[in-house]
Write a protein that holds these residues in place. Structure first.
Motif, PDB file in Angstrom:
ATOM      1  N   GLN A 255       0.837  -1.205   0.000  1.00 29.82           N
ATOM      2  CA  GLN A 255       0.000   0.000   0.000  1.00 29.82           C
ATOM      3  C   GLN A 255       0.868   1.250   0.000  1.00 29.82           C
ATOM      4  OE1 GLN A 255      -3.642   0.603   2.634  1.00 29.82           O
ATOM      5  NE2 GLN A 255      -2.150   1.832   3.745  1.00 29.82           N
ATOM      6  N   ARG A 256       0.431   2.247  -0.756  1.00 31.46           N
ATOM      7  CA  ARG A 256       1.172   3.512  -0.795  1.00 31.46           C
ATOM      8  C   ARG A 256       0.178   4.670  -0.784  1.00 31.46           C
ATOM      9  NH1 ARG A 256       1.784   1.479  -6.164  1.00 31.46           N
ATOM     10  NH2 ARG A 256       0.769   2.824  -7.719  1.00 31.46           N
ATOM     11  N   PRO A 257       0.607   5.845  -0.360  1.00 36.13           N
ATOM     12  CA  PRO A 257      -0.318   6.994  -0.305  1.00 36.13           C
ATOM     13  C   PRO A 257      -0.814   7.377  -1.693  1.00 36.13           C
ATOM     14  CG  PRO A 257       1.664   7.401   1.001  1.00 36.13           C
ATOM     15  CD  PRO A 257       1.938   6.160   0.206  1.00 36.13           C
ATOM     16  N   LEU A 258      -2.023   7.887  -1.725  1.00 36.75           N
ATOM     17  CA  LEU A 258      -2.622   8.387  -2.967  1.00 36.75           C
ATOM     18  C   LEU A 258      -2.857   9.881  -2.792  1.00 36.75           C
ATOM     19  CD1 LEU A 258      -3.948   7.906  -5.757  1.00 36.75           C
ATOM     20  CD2 LEU A 258      -6.085   7.443  -4.541  1.00 36.75           C
ATOM     21  N   SER A 259      -2.135  10.668  -3.537  1.00 36.59           N
ATOM     22  CA  SER A 259      -2.258  12.120  -3.404  1.00 36.59           C
ATOM     23  C   SER A 259      -3.570  12.603  -4.003  1.00 36.59           C
ATOM     24  CB  SER A 259      -1.083  12.815  -4.101  1.00 36.59           C
ATOM     25  OG  SER A 259      -1.136  12.605  -5.497  1.00 36.59           O
ATOM     26  N   GLN A 260      -4.034  13.745  -3.501  1.00 38.76           N
ATOM     27  CA  GLN A 260      -5.258  14.327  -4.039  1.00 38.76           C
ATOM     28  C   GLN A 260      -5.087  14.733  -5.496  1.00 38.76           C
ATOM     29  OE1 GLN A 260      -7.235  17.283  -1.613  1.00 38.76           O
ATOM     30  NE2 GLN A 260      -6.360  16.455   0.280  1.00 38.76           N
ATOM     31  N   ARG A 266      -7.779  11.318 -12.010  1.00 35.98           N
ATOM     32  CA  ARG A 266      -8.638  10.176 -12.333  1.00 35.98           C
ATOM     33  C   ARG A 266     -10.116  10.531 -12.217  1.00 35.98           C
ATOM     34  NH1 ARG A 266      -6.103   5.988 -14.987  1.00 35.98           N
ATOM     35  NH2 ARG A 266      -4.034   5.647 -14.090  1.00 35.98           N
ATOM     36  N   SER A 267     -10.443  11.326 -11.205  1.00 33.68           N
ATOM     37  CA  SER A 267     -11.852  11.648 -10.966  1.00 33.68           C
ATOM     38  C   SER A 267     -11.947  12.977 -10.231  1.00 33.68           C
ATOM     39  CB  SER A 267     -12.514  10.531 -10.143  1.00 33.68           C
ATOM     40  OG  SER A 267     -13.823  10.885  -9.769  1.00 33.68           O
ATOM     41  N   ARG A 268     -12.289  14.002 -10.961  1.00 33.52           N
ATOM     42  CA  ARG A 268     -12.433  15.322 -10.341  1.00 33.52           C
ATOM     43  C   ARG A 268     -13.622  15.351  -9.388  1.00 33.52           C
ATOM     44  NH1 ARG A 268     -11.303  19.645 -15.286  1.00 33.52           N
ATOM     45  NH2 ARG A 268      -9.142  18.984 -15.723  1.00 33.52           N
ATOM     46  N   GLU A 269     -14.658  14.620  -9.742  1.00 32.17           N
ATOM     47  CA  GLU A 269     -15.849  14.616  -8.890  1.00 32.17           C
ATOM     48  C   GLU A 269     -15.547  14.035  -7.510  1.00 32.17           C
ATOM     49  OE1 GLU A 269     -20.343  12.667  -8.633  1.00 32.17           O
ATOM     50  OE2 GLU A 269     -19.244  12.617 -10.536  1.00 32.17           O
ATOM     51  N   THR A 270     -14.651  13.075  -7.444  1.00 30.42           N
ATOM     52  CA  THR A 270     -14.357  12.425  -6.164  1.00 30.42           C
ATOM     53  C   THR A 270     -13.787  13.412  -5.159  1.00 30.42           C
ATOM     54  OG1 THR A 270     -13.985  10.285  -7.235  1.00 30.42           O
ATOM     55  CG2 THR A 270     -13.038  10.597  -5.046  1.00 30.42           C
ATOM     56  N   ILE A 271     -12.838  14.228  -5.582  1.00 32.02           N
ATOM     57  CA  ILE A 271     -12.232  15.202  -4.674  1.00 32.02           C
ATOM     58  C   ILE A 271     -13.282  16.186  -4.181  1.00 32.02           C
ATOM     59  CG2 ILE A 271     -10.601  17.113  -4.530  1.00 32.02           C
ATOM     60  CD1 ILE A 271      -9.289  14.399  -4.387  1.00 32.02           C
ATOM     61  N   ARG A 272     -14.129  16.661  -5.087  1.00 29.10           N
ATOM     62  CA  ARG A 272     -15.181  17.597  -4.670  1.00 29.10           C
ATOM     63  C   ARG A 272     -16.143  16.925  -3.691  1.00 29.10           C
ATOM     64  NH1 ARG A 272     -15.242  18.752 -10.346  1.00 29.10           N
ATOM     65  NH2 ARG A 272     -17.204  17.593 -10.535  1.00 29.10           N
ATOM     66  N   ASP A 323     -17.452   9.530 -12.661  1.00 25.91           N
ATOM     67  CA  ASP A 323     -18.565   9.524 -11.723  1.00 25.91           C
ATOM     68  C   ASP A 323     -18.698   8.194 -10.995  1.00 25.91           C
ATOM     69  OD1 ASP A 323     -19.336   8.301 -14.170  1.00 25.91           O
ATOM     70  OD2 ASP A 323     -21.448   8.492 -13.596  1.00 25.91           O
ATOM     71  N   GLU A 324     -18.251   7.107 -11.625  1.00 27.72           N
ATOM     72  CA  GLU A 324     -18.322   5.786 -10.993  1.00 27.72           C
ATOM     73  C   GLU A 324     -17.313   5.666  -9.851  1.00 27.72           C
ATOM     74  OE1 GLU A 324     -19.546   4.007 -15.368  1.00 27.72           O
ATOM     75  OE2 GLU A 324     -17.596   3.535 -14.473  1.00 27.72           O
ATOM     76  N   ILE A 325     -16.136   6.226 -10.047  1.00 30.41           N
ATOM     77  CA  ILE A 325     -15.148   6.251  -8.951  1.00 30.41           C
ATOM     78  C   ILE A 325     -15.709   7.040  -7.774  1.00 30.41           C
ATOM     79  CG2 ILE A 325     -12.861   7.075  -8.281  1.00 30.41           C
ATOM     80  CD1 ILE A 325     -11.940   6.558 -11.152  1.00 30.41           C
ATOM     81  N   ALA A 326     -16.391   8.146  -8.074  1.00 35.38           N
ATOM     82  CA  ALA A 326     -16.964   8.969  -7.006  1.00 35.38           C
ATOM     83  C   ALA A 326     -18.002   8.190  -6.203  1.00 35.38           C
ATOM     84  CB  ALA A 326     -17.578  10.237  -7.598  1.00 35.38           C
ATOM     85  N   THR A 327     -18.800   7.359  -6.865  1.00 38.03           N
ATOM     86  CA  THR A 327     -19.812   6.589  -6.132  1.00 38.03           C
ATOM     87  C   THR A 327     -19.169   5.566  -5.203  1.00 38.03           C
ATOM     88  OG1 THR A 327     -20.036   4.966  -7.932  1.00 38.03           O
ATOM     89  CG2 THR A 327     -21.511   6.873  -7.968  1.00 38.03           C
ATOM     90  N   ILE A 328     -18.044   4.991  -5.609  1.00 33.82           N
ATOM     91  CA  ILE A 328     -17.364   4.021  -4.739  1.00 33.82           C
ATOM     92  C   ILE A 328     -16.777   4.721  -3.518  1.00 33.82           C
ATOM     93  CG2 ILE A 328     -15.473   2.363  -4.594  1.00 33.82           C
ATOM     94  CD1 ILE A 328     -17.918   1.412  -6.158  1.00 33.82           C
ATOM     95  N   TYR A 329     -16.202   5.905  -3.711  1.00 30.46           N
ATOM     96  CA  TYR A 329     -15.706   6.660  -2.561  1.00 30.46           C
ATOM     97  C   TYR A 329     -16.867   7.071  -1.657  1.00 30.46           C
ATOM     98  CZ  TYR A 329     -10.744   7.049  -3.639  1.00 30.46           C
ATOM     99  OH  TYR A 329      -9.420   6.769  -3.817  1.00 30.46           O
TER     100      TYR A 329
END
Length: 731
Positions: A255-260, A266-272, A323-329
């Motif tokens: 495992q490694r850190p995932l930066s914003q 990958r998914s702008r919606e996820t950060i928002r 948008d699919e990545i955002a739903t998983i988050y």
């Protein structure tokens, strides 16, 4: 937009011929990923070697050649061996141009007059690449890497996956709030179950240790307050679970850190979404991490919202849309909001080390050349795997219920039920593709399965059959079968069809087009006596209770009227155990004849029949179908699969779990045939997870393995009734 592999392959090879190597790499990678070891996939991988060589990426070309050398196709293997030799020489001499020329010359050995007429679906849209500087043209007769017909045992079938791309809500009505009390009670119940299992294992370990210490001089046995010790242990692990799991996932899973910034690409919606929801809840933004595995996986752990960690895999980021990545988050945020991630973190703290112990024993066993030591390590690995499964059982119910709550919260904060539907289906497809590509269930998938949004076991059939049948037909059993709840009891996740139907009902409530259209509830013609035969052993246990109660009542009447005094009933309540064993064995005897009907002349089904047979929404496991199918055997090799826990049948249309039991001392093991073409005869069953109970396995060279399921079931039933009778007669 889905494309056919024949077309995609031709486009990729045409780009290769024209010298547009970047475009060729993109297209051929997509084909190779989707097709795996099928003909189109192998042709795409050969084209990738050529493209890598032409672009001086010799390390990638050599690595891919080493993979192709392991192919079961002799032509591919020969080509890869010759190419690897040339590439290695060129690499050592740093002559990239010569390496590419020699590699392409070797492709002439694979030319034939007929091109395989097969097709594959691909979910990914191949984006146009910038024009690259033109390279020297590849000869016309080098563009097609075709195989002779019949060269591969399993051919790809037509597969088309159609996504409606149903829209999300722009403005939506808030959903009715769910009652969290059942979830809270189940969290407490899971803690108590884990407490009990841990205590029993600790008592067993201390008892065995004390039996040894008693025989040693001047060493007193260990005396411990088990209840207090286990309670303090569990509380301590909850407090330190974030950091314990950080260490475990970093050490064993890389495992490694995932930066914003990376996630934002990958998914702008996820950060928002993360920033908005955490601000509303007055939380600190969760720590973000990534696992470098190609399977789409996600999980959340921690003990408080400020200590929460959300982990996703590289495969999930690559295979899902914005948008699919955002739903998983959002799904993982739901676990934090509801607090169930605390109990799941505690469960992972127990299960991951035990699974790593199982894996380590397996590695030691595979390294041993002496059969005695291999057997010892095999026994230890099997015991560790059994303990891991036992600990996992403590979290089955919470791992199911929590997903319903998080699905609901996800749609409420994103307004995108259709996006979550697509995400869950694409994860299913990605997991099935991963198993097919690896040709076994990877230890990462199995060890993290209970905390994942989708179970890899569910995806074996659903994800691999996607494209050969519509999602609506593949999911019918999950939401129409009236007895489905019984068969999901021992599953780590709820039925996929039931989850997606609930999400679709939300889309309908918001007047949105639905990604998957489920049929209205209908009455199925199911023979209810089949279900009672299915649960006959459990009905037998209830009858055993009734029998024990009648025996106690008869003793009470006889003792009251001084007719007789069965003192052993009063002194020893073990007669209840005897009655339960007898009732269970009688029920098992009743079920055996219906569960394992004689297969005199099994129907020869083709690969195309499997999705149709398993899509029957009225089927239950006892309604078995006698089958004989040709396909490939997948699974883990060596000591790690002593219990045959990872055996999978691969046809050209889907994957199906295999159940196998062997005779004691059997010389030939099913593990020896993993990766080979087999003919399986047995009983195809439809439950929450479809499977085949093996009767026989045949190889092309005439070897046969028998799996005596009915015989072992009969032996077990006879042993149980004999034990129960002994308890009663002993008095």
């Amino acid at each position: 937009m889905a494309s056919q592999p024949e077309e995609s392959l031709d486009v990729g090879l045409a780009a290769l011929k024209q010298g547009d190597y970047q475009k060729a790499l993109v297209i051929l990678k997509a084909v190779a990923t989707k097709e795996g070891n099928n003909p189109a996939g192998l042709q795409a991988e050969i084209g990738l070697v050529v493209a890598y060589a032409r672009t001086s990426q010799l390390d990638e070309a050599i690595a891919l050649c080493k993979i192709l050398i392991q192919s079961h196709n002799s032509q591919v293997k020969e080509w890869a061996e010759r190419s690897l030799e040339q590439l290695t020489k060129s690499h050592l001499n740093t002559q990239a141009a010569q390496a590419s020329d020699n590699t392409i010359q070797n492709t002439q050995a694979l030319q034939t007059s007929d091109h395989i007429s097969s097709s594959v679906a691909t979910d990914n849209v191949i984006s146009k690449q910038q024009e690259q500087p033109r390279q020297p043209e590849i000869k016309e007769n080098e563009k097609s890497f075709a195989f002779e017909k019949g060269a591969l045992a399993i051919r790809p079938k037509a597969k088309t996956i159609y996504w409606r791309q149903a829209k999300r809500a722009k403005v939506w009505q808030p959903l009715q709030k769910l009652n969290l009390i059942p979830l809270r009670l189940l969290m407490a119940g899971t803690f108590l179950a884990l407490f009990w299992v841990t205590r029993q294992l600790l008592v067993l370990a201390i008892t065995l240790l004390n039996n040894v210490l008693i025989k040693l001089p001047n060493i007193p046995p260990i005396q411990l307050n088990f209840d207090l010790f286990v309670f303090i242990l569990l509380l301590g692990l909850i407090c330190f679970s974030p950091w314990v799991l950080d260490a475990l996932l970093t050490r064993f899973y890389n495992q490694r850190p995932l930066s914003q910034e990376t996630l934002n690409r990958r998914s702008r919606e996820t950060i928002r979404l993360l920033q908005r929801f955490c601000k509303q809840q007055n939380w600190r933004l969760p720590n973000l991490s990534v696992l470098p595995i190609s399977a789409p996986v996600a999980l959340t752990y921690g003990n408080l919202p400020r200590n929460a960690r959300i982990v996703v895999s590289q495969g999930l980021l690559e295979q899902l849309a914005d948008d699919e990545i955002a739903t998983i988050y959002a799904l993982e945020l739901g676990h934090i909001a509801h607090g169930d991630f605390v109990v799941m973190s505690l469960l992972l703290v127990f299960t991951i080390p035990v699974y790593m112990l199982y894996q380590q024993f397996s590695r030691w066993g595979d390294r041993k050349s002496q059969q005695v030591w291999r057997s010892v390590m095999g026994i230890m690995a099997s015991l560790a795997y059994g303990f891991w499964r036992l600990l996992t059982l403590a979290g089955l119910f919470i791992s199911q219920l929590r997903l319903y709550y998080s699905d609901r919260l996800t749609t409420g904060i994103t307004g995108n039920p259709n996006g979550l539907v697509r995400a869950l289906l694409k994860i299913s497809i990605g997991l099935a593709d991963h198993v097919q590509k690896e040709e076994h269930t990877s230890w990462q998938l199995e060890s993290l399965n209970i905390a994942a949004p989708v179970s890899y076991q569910q995806t074996l059939f659903l994800g691999s059959a996607a494209g050969h049948n519509t999602f609506e037909s593949l999911l019918m059993w999950d939401y129409l079968n009236p007895y489905r709840w019984w068969f999901v009891i021992n599953n780590t996740h709820p039925l996929m069809g039931d989850r997606l139907q609930r999400l679709s009902s939300i889309a309908e409530y918001w007047h949105l087009e639905k990604e998957v259209y489920f049929a209205s509830q209908q009455t199925l013609k199911i023979q209810h006596q089949s279900f009672f035969r299915q649960i006959a052993p459990y009905v037998g246990i209830l009858i055993g209770f009734v029998l024990a109660g009648l025996m106690w009542l008869v003793w009470q009447i006889g003792f009251t009227f001084k007719l007789f005094n069965l003192k052993w009933i009063y002194d020893d309540w073990s007669f209840v155990t005897g009655c339960l064993l007898i009732g269970w064995s009688i029920g098992l005897m009743i079920r055996i004849n219906y569960f394992f009907p004689e297969i005199k002349t099994p129907t020869i089904y083709t690969d195309e029949d499997l999705p149709r047979l398993l899509a029957n929404p009225a089927a239950i496991p006892i309604d078995s179908v006698g089958i004989r199918l040709v396909g490939k055997l997948l699974g883990r090799c060596g000591t790690s699969n002593w219990l045959s826990q990872d055996l999978i049948f691969q046809s050209s249309t889907c994957l199906v779990k295999l159940h196998h039991v062997s005779w004691l001392g059997q010389q030939v093991s099913s593990q020896q045939w993993i990766g080979r073409q087999i003919t399986v005869t047995g009983w195809l069953r439809r439950g929450a997870t479809p499977w085949i109970d093996i009767q026989t396995l045949h190889t092309q060279n005439g070897q046969t393995i028998h799996s005596p399921h009915p015989i072992w079931s009969t032996i077990l039933a006879v042993a149980a009734v004999a034990w129960g009778a002994y308890i009663l007669l002993r008095g």
